[in-house]
Design a protein around this motif. Structure first.
Motif, PDB file in Angstrom:
ATOM      1  N   SER A 382       0.806  -1.222   0.000  1.00 28.91           N
ATOM      2  CA  SER A 382       0.000   0.000   0.000  1.00 28.91           C
ATOM      3  C   SER A 382       0.837   1.269   0.000  1.00 28.91           C
ATOM      4  O   SER A 382       0.282   2.374  -0.038  1.00 28.91           O
ATOM      5  CB  SER A 382      -0.926   0.012   1.216  1.00 28.91           C
ATOM      6  N   THR A 383       2.166   1.132   0.021  1.00 23.52           N
ATOM      7  CA  THR A 383       3.024   2.320   0.083  1.00 23.52           C
ATOM      8  C   THR A 383       4.112   2.272  -0.993  1.00 23.52           C
ATOM      9  O   THR A 383       3.887   2.709  -2.118  1.00 23.52           O
ATOM     10  CB  THR A 383       3.655   2.457   1.477  1.00 23.52           C
ATOM     11  N   SER A 384       5.253   1.715  -0.686  1.00 25.20           N
ATOM     12  CA  SER A 384       6.400   1.767  -1.584  1.00 25.20           C
ATOM     13  C   SER A 384       6.166   1.079  -2.920  1.00 25.20           C
ATOM     14  O   SER A 384       6.731   1.472  -3.942  1.00 25.20           O
ATOM     15  CB  SER A 384       7.629   1.160  -0.904  1.00 25.20           C
ATOM     16  N   HIS A 385       5.327   0.024  -2.953  1.00 29.32           N
ATOM     17  CA  HIS A 385       5.095  -0.723  -4.181  1.00 29.32           C
ATOM     18  C   HIS A 385       3.668  -0.548  -4.710  1.00 29.32           C
ATOM     19  O   HIS A 385       3.211  -1.339  -5.542  1.00 29.32           O
ATOM     20  CB  HIS A 385       5.383  -2.208  -3.954  1.00 29.32           C
ATOM     21  N   ALA A 386       2.991   0.493  -4.261  1.00 26.16           N
ATOM     22  CA  ALA A 386       1.600   0.686  -4.661  1.00 26.16           C
ATOM     23  C   ALA A 386       1.452   0.951  -6.154  1.00 26.16           C
ATOM     24  O   ALA A 386       0.411   0.634  -6.744  1.00 26.16           O
ATOM     25  CB  ALA A 386       0.985   1.838  -3.867  1.00 26.16           C
ATOM     26  N   ALA A 387       2.473   1.532  -6.792  1.00 26.80           N
ATOM     27  CA  ALA A 387       2.380   1.881  -8.210  1.00 26.80           C
ATOM     28  C   ALA A 387       2.715   0.714  -9.134  1.00 26.80           C
ATOM     29  O   ALA A 387       2.720   0.874 -10.351  1.00 26.80           O
ATOM     30  CB  ALA A 387       3.302   3.058  -8.522  1.00 26.80           C
TER      31      ALA A 387
END
Length: 436
Positions: A382-387
């Motif tokens: 949900s943060t560093s790999h959300a994209a």
């Protein structure tokens, strides 16, 4: 005392770049000034002609310079350039090598900010990127084209904790005169010095382990001083051709130091990501205890990872210090003094289990950062790999139940106690679909 290259790491982290005399303060002074006065016209002309002395803090500052000397010593490099952030360090390093129409080969397991820089920003400048699995050396070699100007990878991947075989990848680049740029933020020069294994340039987010306290931002680029104009000058005309006024090239003026000089004199000051002298001072203060902190953090991380691997709530732990990690043997070849403090674990209960743990920890801090003296936690999906797409996340070792830990220097019993209370009530029946 100024520590030489023959002294130990912990001695150099305290003394390198901080020569003293009876008239000099023992602590590095903070030169918090935009510019410096000249005694006469000749002195100012000499500064602008040769770079001697200090004129303006964007191009050089005594506080910044002292930290640069210390970092160059610790990495075993020729020179270091301190900039305002780790992201700035990556940008400056790559722009020193590649321009419009050029190409770089990059590890598919890199920090998302760097990935976005390559895909969204450098692509607009005409720099093309090919992402590869750098553990597949045939794939690295196959990705290289006549336009390739750099290879780029991180020492430890986020989130799988895979280890970069620095010597092997650097050797592939050397076959074509292409430098390997390594982001060594996760390992620091205490655990791994990529230049000793053939890398040409090392970058760090100095905001992390180097500073240690989580108070400031900074980045650093360290060049090896081994630029070979005969072997790779054809790839870097900006280093071997006369300047725009017909003057001597960087290679003619600086020899094997040409690449580092170009970073310092042309790229960093002109793009302008200048570090604050105050931030440089605090980074320098942090470096003085680097080995002590990283050694303790690595010891704590191994204890925590070993404990977590035995917990019924945990599906897997991706920490290279564990014998169960597929790169454990490779890590033993490259990492000395510990295996680092950042790793991921994947909970059987999926997203809700991860949510429960992240929101239940009391000692461990929930924030976007790593390398702090404090233990930190983050949910990568949900943060560093959300994209990233679901297949991309799974390939990187990121699942709904994956959380990342950056272990600090607290008493390990307290870290374990916090995790134990946070795991209370976590479901263990549901299993992640884990693709290795």
């Amino acid at each position: 005392m100024t520590a030489g290259d023959d002294t130990g790491f912990s001695t150099r982290q305290v003394h390198a770049g901080s020569a003293t005399s009876p008239a000099t303060p023992r602590a590095t002074p903070i030169y918090l000034t935009a510019g410096f006065t000249f005694s006469d016209l000749d002195e100012s002309a000499a500064h602008f002609g040769t770079g001697a002395g200090f004129g303006y803090s964007r191009t050089g500052n005594p506080t910044v310079h002292a930290v640069e000397e210390r970092l160059a010593s610790l990495e075993g490099g020729d020179q270091a350039v301190l900039v305002s952030s780790g992201q700035a360090a990556v940008t400056v390093a790559l722009l020193a090598l590649a321009g419009a129409g050029d190409h770089v080969v990059v590890s598919e397991h890199i920090y998302e900010g760097t990935r976005g820089l390559l895909l969204d920003n450098l692509a607009r400048l005409g720099i093309e990127t090919t992402f590869v699995d750098v553990s597949d050396h045939a794939a690295v070699r196959a990705a290289i084209t006549p336009r390739t100007k750099a290879l780029f990878a991180e020492t430890l991947s986020n989130a799988r904790n895979d280890v970069l075989d620095v010597a092997a990848v650097a050797g592939i680049g050397a076959e074509r005169g292409i430098p390997l740029v390594v982001d060594s933020t996760f390992t620091t020069p205490y655990l791994l010095r990529p230049l000793e294994h053939g890398a040409a340039i090392v970058v760090h987010s100095a905001s992390k382990f180097l500073a240690g306290q989580g108070a400031v931002l900074g980045g650093v680029i360290v060049d090896d001083g081994r630029f070979d104009a005969a072997a790779s000058g054809h790839l870097f005309p900006h280093l071997v051709q006369a300047d725009r006024l017909g003057g001597a090239s960087f290679a003619e003026k600086h020899g094997r130091r040409a690449r580092g000089a170009y970073i310092r004199e042309s790229v960093a000051p002109r793009f302008g990501p200048s570090p604050s002298p105050l931030n440089a001072f605090l980074i320098g203060q942090g470096i003085e205890t680097l080995s002590l902190r990283v050694e303790r953090q690595s010891q704590n991380a191994l204890a925590v990872a070993t404990w977590l691997e035995q917990r019924p709530e945990v599906e897997r732990v991706d920490y290279v210090g564990l014998p169960s990690h597929p790169h454990h043997e490779l890590g033993g070849r490259y990492l000395h003094g510990g295996s680092g403090s950042v790793f991921t674990l994947t909970l059987r209960g999926g997203l809700e289990a991860a949510r429960h743990v992240v929101q239940s920890v009391r000692l461990i801090t929930h924030m976007t950062h790593l390398g702090d003296v404090r233990s930190l936690v983050l949910h990568p999906q949900s943060t560093s790999h959300a994209a990233r797409s679901v297949p991309e996340r799974e390939h990187a070792g990121v699942f709904p139940g994956t959380i990342r830990l950056s272990i600090g220097i607290e008493d390990v019993a307290d870290i374990l106690a916090d995790l134990e209370q946070a795991l209370v009530g976590v479901p263990v029946a549901e299993r992640e679909t884990v693709v290795l």
